[in-house]
Write a protein that holds these residues in place. Sequence first.
Motif, short mmCIF file in Angstrom:
data_model
loop_
_atom_site.label_atom_id
_atom_site.label_comp_id
_atom_site.label_asym_id
_atom_site.label_seq_id
_atom_site.Cartn_x
_atom_site.Cartn_y
_atom_site.Cartn_z
N PRO A 140 0.80 -1.24 0.00
CA PRO A 140 0.00 0.00 0.00
C PRO A 140 0.83 1.28 0.00
O PRO A 140 0.45 2.27 -0.61
CB PRO A 140 -0.83 -0.12 1.29
CG PRO A 140 -0.91 -1.58 1.56
CD PRO A 140 0.37 -2.18 1.04
N SER A 141 1.98 1.27 0.68
CA SER A 141 2.76 2.51 0.78
C SER A 141 3.34 2.96 -0.56
O SER A 141 3.82 4.08 -0.69
CB SER A 141 3.91 2.31 1.78
OG SER A 141 4.70 1.23 1.34
N MET A 142 3.28 2.09 -1.57
CA MET A 142 3.91 2.45 -2.84
C MET A 142 3.14 3.52 -3.60
O MET A 142 3.72 4.28 -4.35
CB MET A 142 4.07 1.20 -3.72
CG MET A 142 5.11 0.26 -3.16
SD MET A 142 5.15 -1.31 -4.00
CE MET A 142 6.04 -0.87 -5.44
N LEU A 143 1.83 3.55 -3.43
CA LEU A 143 1.04 4.53 -4.18
C LEU A 143 0.52 5.59 -3.22
O LEU A 143 -0.63 5.54 -2.78
CB LEU A 143 -0.12 3.85 -4.90
CG LEU A 143 0.23 2.96 -6.08
CD1 LEU A 143 -1.05 2.46 -6.76
CD2 LEU A 143 1.09 3.69 -7.11
N ARG A 144 1.38 6.49 -2.84
CA ARG A 144 0.98 7.62 -2.01
C ARG A 144 1.18 8.86 -2.86
O ARG A 144 2.29 9.20 -3.23
CB ARG A 144 1.85 7.71 -0.75
CG ARG A 144 1.59 6.60 0.23
CD ARG A 144 0.39 6.88 1.11
NE ARG A 144 0.11 5.75 1.97
CZ ARG A 144 -0.80 4.80 1.71
NH1 ARG A 144 -1.52 4.85 0.62
NH2 ARG A 144 -1.00 3.82 2.55
N GLY A 145 0.09 9.52 -3.22
CA GLY A 145 0.26 10.64 -4.11
C GLY A 145 -0.24 11.93 -3.50
O GLY A 145 -0.96 11.90 -2.51
N PRO A 146 0.11 13.07 -4.06
CA PRO A 146 1.06 13.16 -5.15
C PRO A 146 2.49 13.02 -4.62
O PRO A 146 2.80 13.50 -3.53
CB PRO A 146 0.83 14.57 -5.72
CG PRO A 146 0.22 15.34 -4.59
CD PRO A 146 -0.48 14.37 -3.70
N SER A 147 3.34 12.31 -5.37
CA SER A 147 4.73 12.18 -4.96
C SER A 147 5.62 12.13 -6.20
O SER A 147 5.17 11.80 -7.29
CB SER A 147 4.92 10.92 -4.10
OG SER A 147 4.50 9.79 -4.80
N VAL A 148 6.89 12.43 -5.99
CA VAL A 148 7.85 12.44 -7.10
C VAL A 148 9.01 11.53 -6.72
O VAL A 148 9.58 11.68 -5.63
CB VAL A 148 8.39 13.87 -7.35
CG1 VAL A 148 9.38 13.85 -8.52
CG2 VAL A 148 7.25 14.83 -7.64
N LEU A 149 9.32 10.56 -7.55
CA LEU A 149 10.46 9.68 -7.31
C LEU A 149 11.44 9.92 -8.46
O LEU A 149 11.09 9.71 -9.62
CB LEU A 149 10.01 8.22 -7.31
CG LEU A 149 8.98 7.85 -6.27
CD1 LEU A 149 8.36 6.50 -6.56
CD2 LEU A 149 9.63 7.85 -4.90
N GLU A 150 12.63 10.36 -8.09
CA GLU A 150 13.56 10.75 -9.15
C GLU A 150 14.89 10.07 -8.92
O GLU A 150 15.38 9.99 -7.78
CB GLU A 150 13.74 12.28 -9.10
CG GLU A 150 14.27 12.85 -10.37
CD GLU A 150 13.91 14.33 -10.53
OE1 GLU A 150 13.41 14.95 -9.58
OE2 GLU A 150 14.15 14.85 -11.63
N SER A 159 0.28 10.56 -9.20
CA SER A 159 -0.76 11.57 -8.97
C SER A 159 -2.15 10.94 -9.10
O SER A 159 -2.28 9.79 -9.51
CB SER A 159 -0.60 12.72 -9.97
OG SER A 159 -0.77 12.24 -11.28
N ASP A 160 -3.14 11.73 -8.76
CA ASP A 160 -4.56 11.31 -8.89
C ASP A 160 -4.81 9.94 -8.27
O ASP A 160 -5.48 9.09 -8.85
CB ASP A 160 -4.98 11.30 -10.37
CG ASP A 160 -4.78 12.65 -11.04
OD1 ASP A 160 -5.17 13.65 -10.42
OD2 ASP A 160 -4.20 12.70 -12.13
N VAL A 161 -4.24 9.76 -7.06
CA VAL A 161 -4.43 8.47 -6.38
C VAL A 161 -5.85 8.41 -5.81
O VAL A 161 -6.31 9.34 -5.16
CB VAL A 161 -3.39 8.30 -5.24
CG1 VAL A 161 -3.63 6.99 -4.50
CG2 VAL A 161 -1.97 8.36 -5.79
N GLU A 162 -6.52 7.33 -6.10
CA GLU A 162 -7.88 7.11 -5.57
C GLU A 162 -7.86 5.84 -4.73
O GLU A 162 -7.40 4.80 -5.21
CB GLU A 162 -8.87 6.87 -6.71
CG GLU A 162 -9.34 8.09 -7.43
CD GLU A 162 -10.31 7.66 -8.51
OE1 GLU A 162 -11.48 7.35 -8.19
OE2 GLU A 162 -9.89 7.60 -9.68
#
Length: 223
Positions: A140-150, A159-162
């Motif tokens: 679950p922790s993988m899709l926490r938005g909005p976030s930027v992984l660079e 983004s737009d995580v539902e």
Amino acid sequence: MRVGQSGTGPGALTPDGSAVELYEVTPVHGEDQLINAAIEPGSSILELGCGTGRITRPLLALGHQVLAVDESPDMVARVTETETICSSIGELRLDRRFDLVLMMSYLINVADDEERLRLLRTCAHHVRPGGTVLLQQQVPSMLRGPSVLENEHRRMVVSDVEELPGNRQAATLTYTIGGRTWSQRILTQNLSEEQLTSQLAAAGLTLTDYLTLDQTWVRARPS
Ligand SMILES: C[S@@+](CC[C@H](N)C(=O)[O-])C[C@H]1O[C@@H](n2cnc3c(N)ncnc32)[C@H](O)[C@@H]1O
């Protein structure tokens, strides 16, 4: 396209919205070494959802034999170094068994219980007695938005995580590499250990352990 999945950007796209040219330029991030450490030298590997061969090639270079499978003809066309089959995973039934069946890239998190069972039955059908199934799952922790992984190779924006009923999540992943941008809308289902164990068991597999502390790499064996 697969339900809830879509993609945009330059070049061909697969039914799950993955961009062929994105995976062509995405480097390996150590997955090959993790897999190699979990198997015997010179193993036979069935790789399900191989894409452009990003992981296939390093596994071949490490001395394993790989049969690479993907439902996208545009993807398998990029894998020229070994035997390939263009097929959906759920429908694949070969008269061959492998030391390792590998299904990474969170395919196990498909948000459809029947399709997930079909994928796992294919894994179970093709692993030899005493062999290994390796799955890469989303947590679950993988899709926490909005976030930027660079990193030095690419920028990925979530983004737009539902948050949806039934531990499902939808999100938009936007990748930028070398001035080109691809976007993929994904629909996934996170699995509790109990759900994962029971779905594996329904397919004839037993969860043995995790290769990583974050529990994203799952090892299973024929029951
Ligand atoms: C995100 S890409 C990753 C490819 C590769 N595993 C990698 O890590 O570079 C996912 C791939 O799985 C394939 N795929 C997804 N669902 C599939 C299915 N049910 N049957 C066959 N291929 C599938 C897609 O066509 C795509 O090439």
